[in-house]
Design an enzyme around this catalytic site. Sequence first.
Site, short mmCIF file in Angstrom:
data_model
loop_
_atom_site.label_atom_id
_atom_site.label_comp_id
_atom_site.label_asym_id
_atom_site.label_seq_id
_atom_site.Cartn_x
_atom_site.Cartn_y
_atom_site.Cartn_z
NE ARG A 50 -6.01 56.35 77.25
CZ ARG A 50 -5.34 55.76 78.24
NH1 ARG A 50 -5.39 54.46 78.37
NH2 ARG A 50 -4.63 56.47 79.10
CD GLU A 92 -3.69 62.52 87.11
OE1 GLU A 92 -3.93 62.31 85.91
OE2 GLU A 92 -4.58 62.70 87.96
P1 AMP Z 1 0.19 63.79 82.03
O1 AMP Z 1 1.57 63.46 81.57
O2 AMP Z 1 0.08 63.98 83.50
O3 AMP Z 1 -0.39 64.98 81.25
O4 AMP Z 1 -0.73 62.52 81.70
C1 AMP Z 1 -1.20 62.28 80.41
C2 AMP Z 1 -1.11 60.84 80.02
O5 AMP Z 1 -1.49 59.95 81.06
C3 AMP Z 1 -2.03 60.56 78.85
O6 AMP Z 1 -1.36 59.68 77.95
C4 AMP Z 1 -3.24 59.92 79.47
O7 AMP Z 1 -3.71 58.88 78.67
C5 AMP Z 1 -2.78 59.41 80.83
N1 AMP Z 1 -3.61 59.92 81.95
C6 AMP Z 1 -3.21 60.74 82.93
N2 AMP Z 1 -4.19 61.01 83.80
C7 AMP Z 1 -5.28 60.35 83.35
C8 AMP Z 1 -6.64 60.24 83.80
N3 AMP Z 1 -7.08 60.88 84.90
N4 AMP Z 1 -7.49 59.49 83.06
C9 AMP Z 1 -7.06 58.85 81.94
N5 AMP Z 1 -5.80 58.90 81.48
C10 AMP Z 1 -4.91 59.65 82.15
#
Ligand code: AMP
Length: 181
Positions: free
Chosen positions: A64, A101
């Site tokens: 995205r 996550e």
């Molecule tokens: P993080 O590395 O935990 O900050 O996760 C960020 C990445 O995972 C981004 O590329 C987001 O598109 C995706 N992502 C993580 N959690 C979510 C969520 N709750 N909703 C949508 N996309 C998420």
Amino acid sequence: MDLRQGFDIARYIRAIPDYPKPGIIFRDITTLFSNPYGFRASVDELMWPFLQENIDYVVGIEARGFILGGAIAHELGCGFIPIRKKGKLPAQTIGQDYTLEYGVDTIEIHADAIQDGDRILLVDDLIATGGTAMAAVELIKRSGGEVVAACFVIDLPDLGGSAKLIEAGVKFHKLVEFEGD
Ligand code: AMP
């Protein structure tokens, strides 16, 4: 819709409970991007603080971050560089492991994409734990680039990613935030 008051970005982001696994609320920005005012407002509001910052490249994170990053690079009149999941880029790459996550993965950038001193704006749709963004910052720094800022449509502050970026000295810009995860 009164555009003089600004476009209500948060209202157009759809929440999908228990996707991709139980307990996660997936923040779906396809409903924001499919709205013509929503997409333009997102791109404009993400890039305007950096109009005069002499950005050399927007770096977008798969997938995205590509949609937003391409439009932002076009508006800033600079180049676009992709960071992709392991094994997707065709030439020589450097990689960085990160914790998501919901999982563990590796992201990569072309080894010759960034030159020493290039000024970079990092773009993704959402920051949660910050694992992806911190790995991307690391890749840019290892490539010799300077991270001018990292920007996101959505921040989930309770998961601590934005605090990690700020602690690491990265300028942080977001459009909306949601409580919880
Ligand atoms: P993080 O590395 O935990 O900050 O996760 C960020 C990445 O995972 C981004 O590329 C987001 O598109 C995706 N992502 C993580 N959690 C979510 C969520 N709750 N909703 C949508 N996309 C998420």
